[in-house]
Design an enzyme around this catalytic site. Structure first.
Site, short mmCIF file in Angstrom:
data_model
loop_
_atom_site.label_atom_id
_atom_site.label_comp_id
_atom_site.label_asym_id
_atom_site.label_seq_id
_atom_site.Cartn_x
_atom_site.Cartn_y
_atom_site.Cartn_z
N HIS A 29 34.71 38.46 0.34
CA HIS A 29 35.65 39.58 0.37
C HIS A 29 36.79 39.23 1.31
CE1 HIS A 29 37.25 43.62 0.44
NE2 HIS A 29 37.10 43.68 1.74
N LYS A 70 44.14 43.77 5.55
CA LYS A 70 44.29 42.44 4.93
C LYS A 70 45.34 42.45 3.83
CE LYS A 70 39.92 42.24 3.77
NZ LYS A 70 39.48 43.51 4.38
N ASP A 76 41.14 40.88 -2.46
CA ASP A 76 39.85 41.56 -2.55
C ASP A 76 38.70 40.59 -2.77
OD1 ASP A 76 38.29 43.97 -2.45
OD2 ASP A 76 37.97 43.74 -4.59
N ARG A 122 43.70 33.84 24.87
CA ARG A 122 45.15 33.87 25.09
C ARG A 122 45.75 32.48 25.19
NH1 ARG A 122 46.50 38.11 29.81
NH2 ARG A 122 48.59 37.59 29.06
#
Length: 316
Positions: free
Chosen positions: A139, A160, A178, A243
């Site tokens: 998915h 998404k 999808d 980071r």
């Protein structure tokens, strides 16, 4: 998939059907290997592997042509008595009457192609390789981000498809939304979309969009090879996020490890731009340049230089 049905192979390959056996819907092909049965035409069957696609190239065809009709019949009769799935005649050569007659007798399918034997074998190997490749459906969204194949994953509703739409407006190409079908082809992963939903994109509040019609053929791509995975997740307050980029994540799909980037999502962040930069940064790493490592190297060098300067002053 463990096998390919002969009827599906015929549908995929642009080959002339000379004779179709009654059990074509049941015949299965289990290997990508192709045989040219020259030795079998000469009568040697000790190492014969009959379950492969059998191709009669120019050498085999001319060898059979130069035989007397009675011997040719006997040679082909023995050959077709083995459980071969299909016989393909290359270079558009004439199909011998004996071959056609015996195909009916033994229930074997005969196909013919106009390409050279080597090109025909190559096409068959590629087609069978894709069909028999290990497959997994995930998915997510698959995008071609300026030449980098990016698989975008994350929980439902994280954004998404919206990120994909934003990337499309920036010049990237949609492969799948999808559902992404992933096939392992040797040491690469090939992502595509089920044909039923190909080039459609679902945007909550708007509905289903046909990206090919809205943005043109330049905004879509039938398949792409996956270079990296980007996982979108809802921003969690208090959670530590990377980071610097020195600790590289990875994820394994069908036995192949891929670099992975986790991007926290919250209002105000331009996720599409971040995905694009992550893809370009991944390309730089593949070319041998890692910005995080370069900065770390500079910082360490600076600290070392300061330490040396301090030691020199102390000595004075």
């Amino acid at each position: 998939m463990d096998y390919v049905l002969l009827k599906d192979l015929i549908g995929e390959m642009n080959l002339e059907v000379v004779y179709l056996s009654d059990d074509v819907n049941k015949v299965k092909i289990f290997t990508t290997e192709i045989s040219r049965p020259g030795l079998q035409m000469a009568g040697y069957y000790e190492k014969f592997v009959p379950d492969r696609v059998q191709i009669l190239g120019s050498a085999e065809w001319h060898f059979l042509r130069d035989m007397e009709a009675e011997k040719r019949y006997a040679t082909l009769d023995k050959f077709l008595s083995y459980p071969v799935p299909v016989i393909v005649v290359a270079r558009n050569h004439q199909v011998f009457p004996e071959l056609l007659e015996l195909a009916r007798k033994h229930g074997k399918t005969i196909l013919r192609g106009n390409k050279s034997t080597s090109k025909l074998i190559n096409d068959l190997v590629i087609n069978l390789g894709l069909s028999l490749a290990p497959t997994e459906t995930v998915h997510g969204v698959m995008m071609d981000v300026f030449g980098i194949g990016v698989l975008i994953t994350g929980k439902s509703g994280v954004g998404k498809s919206e990120t994909a739409l934003d990337l499309i407006t920036r010049g990237c190409r949609l492969v799948a939304d999808d559902m992404v079908e992933i096939k392992r082809v040797e040491d690469t992963l090939r992502g595509t979309c089920p044909e039923l939903i190909r080039y459609f994109l679902e945007i909550r509040g708007v509905g289903i969009l046909d990206i090919e019609r809205l943005y043109g053929v330049g905004a879509v791509k039938q398949f792409d090879y996956i270079d990296m995975v980007v996982e979108l997740e809802a921003w969690e307050k208090g959670k530590e996020y990377d980071r610097m980029g020195l600790e590289e994540e990875s994820v394994e799909i069908l036995g192949i490890s891929l670099p992975k980037v986790t991007i926290p999502v919250k209002p105000g962040r331009n996720i599409a731009m971040i995905v694009e930069v992550a893809a370009k940064n991944n390309r730089q790493k593949r070319l041998g340049y890692n910005a995080a490592e370069e900065l770390d190297k500079r910082v360490r060098h600076s600290i070392e230089e300061r330490r040396k300067a301090f030691d020199n002053r102390s000595e004075l």
